[in-house]
Write a protein that holds these residues in place. Structure first.
Motif, PDB file in Angstrom:
ATOM      1  N   ALA A  33      -9.315   8.953  24.601  1.00 48.68           N
ATOM      2  CA  ALA A  33     -10.390   9.952  24.408  1.00 48.68           C
ATOM      3  C   ALA A  33     -10.998  10.396  25.741  1.00 48.68           C
ATOM      4  O   ALA A  33     -12.111  10.917  25.777  1.00 48.68           O
ATOM      5  N   ARG A  34     -10.235  10.205  26.821  1.00 51.38           N
ATOM      6  CA  ARG A  34     -10.751  10.534  28.154  1.00 51.38           C
ATOM      7  C   ARG A  34     -11.178  12.000  28.272  1.00 51.38           C
ATOM      8  O   ARG A  34     -12.203  12.305  28.870  1.00 51.38           O
ATOM      9  N   THR A  35     -10.390  12.908  27.685  1.00 50.56           N
ATOM     10  CA  THR A  35     -10.722  14.343  27.801  1.00 50.56           C
ATOM     11  C   THR A  35     -12.084  14.643  27.185  1.00 50.56           C
ATOM     12  O   THR A  35     -12.863  15.439  27.720  1.00 50.56           O
ATOM     13  N   MET A  36     -12.383  13.992  26.063  1.00 52.04           N
ATOM     14  CA  MET A  36     -13.691  14.171  25.427  1.00 52.04           C
ATOM     15  C   MET A  36     -14.803  13.704  26.372  1.00 52.04           C
ATOM     16  O   MET A  36     -15.799  14.417  26.578  1.00 52.04           O
ATOM     17  N   VAL A 119     -20.886  17.532  19.592  1.00 51.70           N
ATOM     18  CA  VAL A 119     -21.193  16.585  18.513  1.00 51.70           C
ATOM     19  C   VAL A 119     -21.216  15.162  19.063  1.00 51.70           C
ATOM     20  O   VAL A 119     -22.102  14.359  18.731  1.00 51.70           O
ATOM     21  N   CYS A 120     -20.256  14.853  19.918  1.00 48.75           N
ATOM     22  CA  CYS A 120     -20.154  13.501  20.466  1.00 48.75           C
ATOM     23  C   CYS A 120     -21.351  13.168  21.365  1.00 48.75           C
ATOM     24  O   CYS A 120     -21.859  12.047  21.336  1.00 48.75           O
ATOM     25  N   LEU A 121     -21.827  14.154  22.121  1.00 46.56           N
ATOM     26  CA  LEU A 121     -23.018  13.929  22.956  1.00 46.56           C
ATOM     27  C   LEU A 121     -24.242  13.636  22.096  1.00 46.56           C
ATOM     28  O   LEU A 121     -25.068  12.788  22.446  1.00 46.56           O
ATOM     29  N   LEU A 122     -24.361  14.345  20.981  1.00 50.85           N
ATOM     30  CA  LEU A 122     -25.490  14.117  20.081  1.00 50.85           C
ATOM     31  C   LEU A 122     -25.446  12.686  19.542  1.00 50.85           C
ATOM     32  O   LEU A 122     -26.452  11.981  19.506  1.00 50.85           O
ATOM     33  N   ASN A 123     -24.258  12.242  19.149  1.00 48.15           N
ATOM     34  CA  ASN A 123     -24.118  10.875  18.639  1.00 48.15           C
ATOM     35  C   ASN A 123     -24.329   9.851  19.757  1.00 48.15           C
ATOM     36  O   ASN A 123     -24.967   8.811  19.553  1.00 48.15           O
ATOM     37  N   TYR A 124     -23.812  10.169  20.945  1.00 48.66           N
ATOM     38  CA  TYR A 124     -23.927   9.234  22.072  1.00 48.66           C
ATOM     39  C   TYR A 124     -25.387   9.048  22.490  1.00 48.66           C
ATOM     40  O   TYR A 124     -25.769   7.997  23.010  1.00 48.66           O
ATOM     41  N   ALA A 125     -26.194  10.088  22.239  1.00 39.33           N
ATOM     42  CA  ALA A 125     -27.631   9.978  22.520  1.00 39.33           C
ATOM     43  C   ALA A 125     -28.240   8.831  21.719  1.00 39.33           C
ATOM     44  O   ALA A 125     -29.041   8.047  22.236  1.00 39.33           O
TER      45      ALA A 125
END
Length: 299
Positions: A33-36, A119-125
């Protein structure tokens, strides 16, 4: 603005501090998942004013709180904010090619990765905020801070405001609806920042409510100033397209009231915010100066 030169230096110091905190909490660019992770970090490291993390920390300082406990929340609020910018720029919403003076995330990584990295940044928050429990096990202030962040981000906060904005794009809307959009799309995250800083530092319910109201005024003033800059600034100054509101037939405070009256309302709102904070009988001169700078900015 008597201490303007000093203020600039102080702001640079605090921006560097916020930058260092944010980068420390970013995901590692490894594995399948490096690109993400790269897409997330591309957007997170694009610079920006870092106003929300700074407001969070300065409000925490206003109430004499533990700064180390504020750090995961500083990173998280910037992740939430950046996720909203990535999605705002997508072809389905504003269709913008530039943000903070460089290509937007979807222009570099493609539209699908733009959607997913937002979406992933929101979850990572939230992953980042939850790490605060390890710093202060069983502390009710951390629970309340996460709760505030969640409420101010969701349907009753930023995302609710964005949905109403998108749904009414290019349509004639009332001042009441425009205020709803601004108070949710912009003010909500500024409220989240300042309330979280206050709560983590042990502010009581009455003090937190005063901070929330002040932050609401700041957010509204900040967004109206954005409307004014869209008309009066240049793309080079702003680092993003100007006259986009006009191009998209958007109703703004400038289209409703004109530049002069919009400017007067910005000034009125910022003074109300400062007055509320000064009524707390606590001192943070930098925070007061920052609020005035935010709403008189040129970019």
């Amino acid at each position: 603005m008597g201490h303007y030169g000093n203020f600039k230096d102080e702001l640079n110091t605090r921006t560097e501090k916020a930058e260092e905190v944010i980068r420390r909490w970013l995901p590692e660019e490894t594995g399948f998942a490096r690109t993400m992770a790269e897409a997330m970090n591309y957007s997170m490291c694009a610079g920006g004013k870092r106003l929300r993390p700074i407001l969070l920390l300065e409000t925490c300082r206003l109430f004499g709180g533990d700064e180390s406990l504020a750090e995961p929340f500083m990173a998280a609020i910037e992740m939430i904010h950046t996720h909203s910018l990535i999605h705002d720029d997508l072809p389905a919403i504003d269709n913008d090619d530039y943000r903070r003076g460089r290509l937007t995330t979807h222009k570099v990584y493609g539209e699908a990765m733009g959607v997913l990295s937002g979406v992933c940044l929101l979850n990572y928050a939230y992953e980042t905020m939850f790490r605060a429990f390890a710093l202060a096990p069983g502390d009710d202030r951390v629970i309340r801070a996460v709760q505030i962040m969640a409420e101010k981000t969701g349907i009753y906060g930023m995302l609710g405001g964005q949905s109403v904005d998108v749904e009414n794009d290019g349509k004639p809307i009332t001042k009441e609806m425009l205020d709803y959009i601004y108070e949710h799309k912009t003010s909500a995250l500024i409220e989240a920042s300042m309330m979280t800083g206050a709560v983590l530092a042990g502010a009581d319910a009455e003090e937190t409510a005063a901070v929330e109201k002040a932050a609401s005024y700041i957010g509204l003033a900040f967004q109206i100033r954005d409307d004014i800059l869209d008309v009066t600034s240049t793309s080079r100054e702003l680092g993003k397209p100007v006259h986009s509101d006009e191009k998209n037939s958007k109703v703004t405070y400038v289209t409703l009231f004109g530049t002069e009256e919009a400017s007067r309302q910005v000034s009125d709102l910022s003074e109300k915010a400062v007055s509320l904070l000064e009524g707390l009988n606590r001192k943070n001169e930098f925070l007061t100066e920052l609020i005035r700078e935010m709403v008189s900015r040129r970019k």
